[in-house]
Scaffold this active site. Structure first.
Site, PDB file in Angstrom:
ATOM      1  N   GLY A  28       1.005  -1.425  -0.312  1.00 25.80           N
ATOM      2  CA  GLY A  28      -0.159   0.065   0.108  1.00 25.80           C
ATOM      3  C   GLY A  28       0.693   1.409  -0.007  1.00 25.80           C
ATOM      4  N   SER A 153      -5.845  10.016   9.563  1.00 23.20           N
ATOM      5  CA  SER A 153      -6.882   9.290   7.878  1.00 23.20           C
ATOM      6  C   SER A 153      -7.928  10.834   8.164  1.00 23.20           C
ATOM      7  CB  SER A 153      -8.144   8.110   8.501  1.00 23.20           C
ATOM      8  OG  SER A 153      -8.562   7.752   7.882  1.00 23.20           O
ATOM      9  N   TYR A 182     -11.480   2.724  15.171  1.00 27.58           N
ATOM     10  CA  TYR A 182     -10.513   2.647  14.049  1.00 27.58           C
ATOM     11  C   TYR A 182     -10.613   4.375  13.909  1.00 27.58           C
ATOM     12  CZ  TYR A 182      -7.944   3.946   9.292  1.00 27.58           C
ATOM     13  OH  TYR A 182      -7.768   4.316   8.434  1.00 27.58           O
TER      14      TYR A 182
END
Length: 326
Positions: A28, A153, A182
């Site tokens: 990734g 994120s 998360y």
């Protein structure tokens, strides 16, 4: 406004003589970041939990970049003893560290605990990187203008609701939700990156050359969704992966905010970079959520993280105050 029109990874400056460590470098965004740093001439250390996958990643990088200087370092961010051992190994192999990319992470796995009993996502994504950065701090301070890049994120925005803006409960999932867990871990990443910058700026010694910068990749076609719990469900997982394909960008594009923050001279400590359109696009300066900008919360997270990991960042020599007045 785009920071640098048509800026590409190939536009990064020469990195010869620099030493870089990228966690989660086997696939990734981590693999793409490590590849571009190695292509630029940096001695690039691949932080990986699985040395077999690490060796395959190293071979891919060498195949793409030719005579690149690439080395493996085993580090399991879910185990603080592994983090300690990795930091010692890196110190034995390198006299300084110019660039640390805190990239590795897990997304919404089934509920699990780390080796030290922390919720897996917060323990891996935040506490593991908090401990690694602190243990590598002497090497970072030995470099001229080192940078710590921490990958957060856009999901951190979800961690601002009731009961979610307190990221210091390291043992349990918020409301029992792995997805909110998360989001909380990504909020913790951003709080940590911004607090590290505050601590560096408050310090009066050589630490002032260090820059702490946060980034997010938008939505990227990586293995995270496939490995996440939702990706394992036959129908919903397929829908999630197809949706990701539609709105997402390549890992090469997803790595651009990280590479920009790592290499551009005008990327300053305390900044946050992400794609122009939120989920995709050229890297731009973006604004963290209101909760992520809370210096009191960041200080509380820092204190709790230091107590949980046993890593205190004493080298920064920052005087502690009663309360936060910055």
């Amino acid at each position: 406004m785009v920071l640098w029109k048509a800026w590409r990874a190939a536009d990064a400056p020469d990195l010869s003589g620099r030493v870089a460590l990228v966690t989660g470098a086997t696939s990734g965004i981590g693999l793409e970041t490590a590849t571009q740093l190695a292509r630029g001439g940096a001695r690039t250390l691949l932080g990986c939990r699985d040395l077999g996958r690490g060796q395959r990643a190293k071979e891919r990088i060498v195949e793409r970049c030719g005579a690149a200087s690439v080395e493996l370092v085993r580090v399991d961010l879910a185990d603080l003893e592994s983090v300690r051992d990795a930091a010692r190994e890196i110190a034995d192999r390198a006299g300084h560290l110019d660039l640390l990319v805190n990239n590795a992470g897990v997304m919404a796995p089934p509920p699990q605990l780390t080796d030290q009993g922390f919720e897996l996502q917060l323990g891996t994504n935040h506490l593991g990187h908090f401990a690694l950065t602190g243990r590598l701090l002497p090497l970072l301070l030995a470099a001229d203008g080192a940078r710590v890049i921490t990958v957060s994120s856009i999901a951190h925005h979800l961690a601002g609701g009731a009961g979610l803006s307190e990221p210091t409960d390291f043992k349990t999932l918020p409301h029992g939700s792995r997805w909110l867990g998360y989001a909380r871990s990504k909020l913790a990443n951003l709080l940590f990156a911004l607090e590290l910058d505050r601590q560096v700026r408050d310090c009066t010694d050589a630490a002032t050359g260090l820059r702490s910068i946060a980034v997010h990749p938008g939505v990227t076609r990586s293995e995270l969704v496939a490995r996440a719990s939702i990706g394992q469900r036959p129908l919903i997982g397929r829908i999630a992966q197809l949706s990701t394909q539609v709105i997402s960008q390549s890992t090469a594009s997803g790595a651009l905010p990280t590479l920009y923050a790592a290499t551009r001279a005008d990327a300053a400590g305390g900044e946050f970079f992400g794609p122009r359109l939120g989920v995709r696009g050229a890297p731009v300066r973006v604004r963290p959520s209101h909760v992520a900008r809370d210096a009191v919360l960041a200080d509380r997270l820092w204190q709790a993280s230091a107590a949980a990991t046993g890593v205190g960042y004493e080298e920064l020599c920052k005087p502690r105050r009663a309360g936060v007045d910055r």
